[in-house]
Design a protein around this motif. Structure first.
Motif, PDB file in Angstrom:
ATOM      1  N   TRP A 278       0.799  -1.224   0.000  1.00 32.34           N
ATOM      2  CA  TRP A 278       0.000   0.000   0.000  1.00 32.34           C
ATOM      3  C   TRP A 278       0.836   1.282   0.000  1.00 32.34           C
ATOM      4  O   TRP A 278       0.566   2.199  -0.797  1.00 32.34           O
ATOM      5  CB  TRP A 278      -0.954  -0.020   1.190  1.00 32.34           C
ATOM      6  CG  TRP A 278      -1.873   1.157   1.259  1.00 32.34           C
ATOM      7  CD1 TRP A 278      -1.820   2.197   2.136  1.00 32.34           C
ATOM      8  CD2 TRP A 278      -2.985   1.420   0.406  1.00 32.34           C
ATOM      9  NE1 TRP A 278      -2.815   3.095   1.889  1.00 32.34           N
ATOM     10  CE2 TRP A 278      -3.555   2.640   0.824  1.00 32.34           C
ATOM     11  CE3 TRP A 278      -3.540   0.741  -0.678  1.00 32.34           C
ATOM     12  CZ2 TRP A 278      -4.654   3.193   0.200  1.00 32.34           C
ATOM     13  CZ3 TRP A 278      -4.651   1.291  -1.307  1.00 32.34           C
ATOM     14  CH2 TRP A 278      -5.185   2.504  -0.855  1.00 32.34           C
ATOM     15  N   PRO A 279       1.858   1.440   0.846  1.00 38.72           N
ATOM     16  CA  PRO A 279       2.627   2.692   0.834  1.00 38.72           C
ATOM     17  C   PRO A 279       3.253   2.997  -0.520  1.00 38.72           C
ATOM     18  O   PRO A 279       3.280   4.154  -0.960  1.00 38.72           O
ATOM     19  CB  PRO A 279       3.695   2.464   1.910  1.00 38.72           C
ATOM     20  CG  PRO A 279       3.114   1.440   2.809  1.00 38.72           C
ATOM     21  CD  PRO A 279       2.316   0.538   1.921  1.00 38.72           C
ATOM     22  N   HIS A 280       3.753   1.968  -1.203  1.00 43.69           N
ATOM     23  CA  HIS A 280       4.314   2.178  -2.536  1.00 43.69           C
ATOM     24  C   HIS A 280       3.234   2.627  -3.508  1.00 43.69           C
ATOM     25  O   HIS A 280       3.472   3.522  -4.337  1.00 43.69           O
ATOM     26  CB  HIS A 280       4.953   0.892  -3.046  1.00 43.69           C
ATOM     27  CG  HIS A 280       6.311   0.631  -2.467  1.00 43.69           C
ATOM     28  ND1 HIS A 280       6.946  -0.581  -2.588  1.00 43.69           N
ATOM     29  CD2 HIS A 280       7.155   1.409  -1.759  1.00 43.69           C
ATOM     30  CE1 HIS A 280       8.117  -0.534  -1.986  1.00 43.69           C
ATOM     31  NE2 HIS A 280       8.259   0.664  -1.462  1.00 43.69           N
ATOM     32  N   ALA A 281       2.066   2.010  -3.450  1.00 42.91           N
ATOM     33  CA  ALA A 281       0.981   2.363  -4.373  1.00 42.91           C
ATOM     34  C   ALA A 281       0.591   3.828  -4.219  1.00 42.91           C
ATOM     35  O   ALA A 281       0.380   4.536  -5.213  1.00 42.91           O
ATOM     36  CB  ALA A 281      -0.228   1.459  -4.127  1.00 42.91           C
ATOM     37  N   VAL A 282       0.492   4.303  -2.981  1.00 43.00           N
ATOM     38  CA  VAL A 282       0.127   5.694  -2.730  1.00 43.00           C
ATOM     39  C   VAL A 282       1.203   6.637  -3.274  1.00 43.00           C
ATOM     40  O   VAL A 282       0.899   7.632  -3.944  1.00 43.00           O
ATOM     41  CB  VAL A 282      -0.083   5.932  -1.218  1.00 43.00           C
ATOM     42  CG1 VAL A 282      -0.283   7.420  -0.927  1.00 43.00           C
ATOM     43  CG2 VAL A 282      -1.288   5.131  -0.723  1.00 43.00           C
ATOM     44  N   GLU A 283       2.470   6.327  -2.991  1.00 44.79           N
ATOM     45  CA  GLU A 283       3.572   7.161  -3.470  1.00 44.79           C
ATOM     46  C   GLU A 283       3.625   7.181  -4.997  1.00 44.79           C
ATOM     47  O   GLU A 283       3.819   8.236  -5.620  1.00 44.79           O
ATOM     48  CB  GLU A 283       4.896   6.656  -2.902  1.00 44.79           C
ATOM     49  CG  GLU A 283       6.102   7.506  -3.286  1.00 44.79           C
ATOM     50  CD  GLU A 283       7.405   6.980  -2.709  1.00 44.79           C
ATOM     51  OE1 GLU A 283       8.454   7.587  -3.005  1.00 44.79           O
ATOM     52  OE2 GLU A 283       7.378   5.968  -1.983  1.00 44.79           O
ATOM     53  N   GLN A 284       3.433   6.016  -5.611  1.00 44.85           N
ATOM     54  CA  GLN A 284       3.469   5.941  -7.074  1.00 44.85           C
ATOM     55  C   GLN A 284       2.348   6.760  -7.701  1.00 44.85           C
ATOM     56  O   GLN A 284       2.563   7.475  -8.694  1.00 44.85           O
ATOM     57  CB  GLN A 284       3.362   4.480  -7.508  1.00 44.85           C
ATOM     58  CG  GLN A 284       4.572   3.639  -7.169  1.00 44.85           C
ATOM     59  CD  GLN A 284       4.293   2.157  -7.267  1.00 44.85           C
ATOM     60  OE1 GLN A 284       3.265   1.732  -7.820  1.00 44.85           O
ATOM     61  NE2 GLN A 284       5.195   1.338  -6.740  1.00 44.85           N
ATOM     62  N   ALA A 285       1.141   6.661  -7.145  1.00 47.40           N
ATOM     63  CA  ALA A 285       0.004   7.407  -7.693  1.00 47.40           C
ATOM     64  C   ALA A 285       0.217   8.912  -7.556  1.00 47.40           C
ATOM     65  O   ALA A 285      -0.125   9.686  -8.461  1.00 47.40           O
ATOM     66  CB  ALA A 285      -1.282   6.985  -6.991  1.00 47.40           C
ATOM     67  N   LYS A 286       0.788   9.332  -6.438  1.00 48.07           N
ATOM     68  CA  LYS A 286       1.056  10.758  -6.242  1.00 48.07           C
ATOM     69  C   LYS A 286       2.067  11.267  -7.268  1.00 48.07           C
ATOM     70  O   LYS A 286       1.908  12.347  -7.846  1.00 48.07           O
ATOM     71  CB  LYS A 286       1.570  11.004  -4.827  1.00 48.07           C
ATOM     72  CG  LYS A 286       1.807  12.470  -4.508  1.00 48.07           C
ATOM     73  CD  LYS A 286       2.241  12.652  -3.056  1.00 48.07           C
ATOM     74  CE  LYS A 286       2.466  14.130  -2.750  1.00 48.07           C
ATOM     75  NZ  LYS A 286       2.886  14.338  -1.334  1.00 48.07           N
ATOM     76  N   ILE A 287       3.123  10.497  -7.509  1.00 45.29           N
ATOM     77  CA  ILE A 287       4.153  10.880  -8.479  1.00 45.29           C
ATOM     78  C   ILE A 287       3.570  10.898  -9.892  1.00 45.29           C
ATOM     79  O   ILE A 287       3.780  11.848 -10.661  1.00 45.29           O
ATOM     80  CB  ILE A 287       5.348   9.927  -8.389  1.00 45.29           C
ATOM     81  CG1 ILE A 287       6.098  10.166  -7.079  1.00 45.29           C
ATOM     82  CG2 ILE A 287       6.284  10.095  -9.586  1.00 45.29           C
ATOM     83  CD1 ILE A 287       7.150   9.124  -6.766  1.00 45.29           C
ATOM     84  N   ALA A 288       2.818   9.852 -10.240  1.00 44.99           N
ATOM     85  CA  ALA A 288       2.221   9.782 -11.572  1.00 44.99           C
ATOM     86  C   ALA A 288       1.267  10.952 -11.809  1.00 44.99           C
ATOM     87  O   ALA A 288       1.333  11.611 -12.851  1.00 44.99           O
ATOM     88  CB  ALA A 288       1.486   8.459 -11.746  1.00 44.99           C
ATOM     89  N   GLY A 289       0.384  11.214 -10.847  1.00 45.87           N
ATOM     90  CA  GLY A 289      -0.568  12.312 -11.000  1.00 45.87           C
ATOM     91  C   GLY A 289       0.118  13.659 -11.130  1.00 45.87           C
ATOM     92  O   GLY A 289      -0.274  14.499 -11.947  1.00 45.87           O
ATOM     93  N   SER A 290       1.149  13.879 -10.341  1.00 47.92           N
ATOM     94  CA  SER A 290       1.891  15.138 -10.412  1.00 47.92           C
ATOM     95  C   SER A 290       2.558  15.307 -11.769  1.00 47.92           C
ATOM     96  O   SER A 290       2.516  16.383 -12.380  1.00 47.92           O
ATOM     97  CB  SER A 290       2.939  15.204  -9.297  1.00 47.92           C
ATOM     98  OG  SER A 290       2.338  15.139  -8.027  1.00 47.92           O
ATOM     99  N   ASN A 291       3.175  14.225 -12.262  1.00 53.37           N
ATOM    100  CA  ASN A 291       3.860  14.301 -13.551  1.00 53.37           C
ATOM    101  C   ASN A 291       2.884  14.445 -14.710  1.00 53.37           C
ATOM    102  O   ASN A 291       3.203  15.074 -15.732  1.00 53.37           O
ATOM    103  CB  ASN A 291       4.738  13.069 -13.745  1.00 53.37           C
ATOM    104  CG  ASN A 291       5.931  13.056 -12.804  1.00 53.37           C
ATOM    105  OD1 ASN A 291       6.291  14.084 -12.226  1.00 53.37           O
ATOM    106  ND2 ASN A 291       6.546  11.900 -12.635  1.00 53.37           N
TER     107      ASN A 291
END
Length: 376
Positions: A278-291
């Motif tokens: 879960w922590p990786h999924a949240v971090e990945q989604a935040k990075i993807a959305g920002s980019n």
């Protein structure tokens, strides 16, 4: 998370979300806690309808993407609607891997990936049904504990010689199995469920590969998860997810991926794989959305971490836990006393993995050291 990140960096752009489920987003991590009665349905939701409205997100609830056309930047839905996009985030999660003979729609055969699965399993536990779980990994062990805590009769069937074989060593598996059996969870190794038997479409028993018949009303398959990528024309080689770079972009331009569908770089294993935590999924989604909204963020890479509590006995594993110790690069140290078991794994003298059972106080410190060593 991805939509929040987009909106934080782009106040005007149109955001469209497509969800095959009809519920607000909820924490899959909490599904076993719902089965055990530790949380209720409302405790699992991650957002509210008012937040969707406030962020200006248009949602297609209960719709499934059937095809992705990356050349024309278009999505095709099962309701015959086509949606154009400028940037796309694939965060479609994963589904239980069901053996072909079990895909019959029998009432009583289930996985544990949705709220509906958890509803069914909790009702069965409250009714003290006999439950068989296939698979002795993290989800299978968590579910067995949850069902037992609610009163079910639980038996785990696994083909491998021990539970948690992918994340723990033999001693940890032995200690956990002994603890589970002391709490009246039956565990059978070296066996597999070969067939299900139903009466009027309702599960009545399972048949093992030995021919033995076990009466049960619930058969939960917890033998791994496959990424939900059925909408891709070419799915070959995507068993571990769709490969992304450090910016979470796939090989398709302006298409990003995060969570259970994404294959990210594991900084310890040194190759791309799916680290579905879960922590990786949240971090990945935040990075993807920002980019997607014009930023230039970078994902720092994956490090495997697993955590569970077995009838009050906590366990955490971090990094590489089952290397080939016959190779000269690897070594380990063990601290084993009446209250805890700790194994530290070293690669070329540097900490690369840890198994903590009982006393988990140092987990955060060890994880930081493992990550630091991996990037040096």
């Amino acid at each position: 998370t991805g939509a929040r990140a987009v909106r934080a960096n782009d106040g005007d752009g149109e955001i469209i979300m497509i969800s095959e489920e009809k519920h607000l987003p909820y924490s899959k991590v909490l599904l076993t806690y719902y089965v055990s009665g530790e949380v209720e349905q409302n405790d699992m939701y991650l957002t509210t309808k008012s937040e969707y409205d406030g962020l200006g997100i248009k949602v297609f609830w209960g719709n499934k993407v059937t095809r992705l056309d990356t050349h024309n930047k278009q999505l095709f839905l099962d309701n015959s609607i086509n949606i154009d996009y400028d940037s796309l985030l694939i965060a479609s999660g994963g589904s239980p891997i069901l053996p072909e003979p079990l895909k019959k729609g029998i009432n009583g055969v289930t996985g544990l990936r949705t709220i509906e699965d958890a509803y069914f399993l909790r009702r069965a536990a409250v009714n003290k049904e006999k439950c068989v779980i296939s698979g002795g990994g993290m989800i299978g062990v968590k579910l067995a504990c949850a069902l037992k805590e609610m009163g079910a009769d639980v038996q785990i069937i696994i083909k491998s010689p021990r539970i948690l074989s992918k994340v723990a060593d033999e001693e940890t598996s032995f200690l956990i199995q002994r603890h589970m059996e002391a709490n009246d969870v039956k565990i059978r190794t070296g066996s597999n469920v070969a067939e299900t038997v139903a009466e009027n479409s309702r599960l009545s028993s399972v048949i093992l590969d030995s021919g033995e018949v076990i009466d049960c009303k619930v058969y939960a398959v917890c033998k791994g998860v496959k990424p939900n990528l059925e909408f891709l024309v070419n799915k070959s080689g995507l068993e571990r997810g769709i490969k992304v770079n450090e910016k979470m972009m796939t090989d398709f331009y302006d298409v990003y991926a995060a969570g259970d569908v994404a294959s990210t770089f594991d900084i310890l294993q040194r190759y791309n794989t799916n680290t579905a935590i879960w922590p990786h999924a949240v971090e990945q989604a935040k990075i993807a959305g920002s980019n997607m909204a014009g930023e230039n963020l970078v994902f720092r890479g994956s490090v495997s971490r697993n955590s569970l509590s077995i009838f009050g006995l906590p366990m955490i594993t971090i990094g590489i836990t089952n290397p080939d110790f016959n190779k000269e690069d690897w070594d380990f140290s063990i601290i084993n006393d009446s209250n805890s078991y700790q194994k530290l794994i070293y690669r070329k003298g540097k900490l690369a993995g840890a198994i903590l059972l009982g006393n988990i106080d140092r987990a955060g410190i060890l994880q930081a050291e493992i990550r630091k060593n991996a990037i040096q």
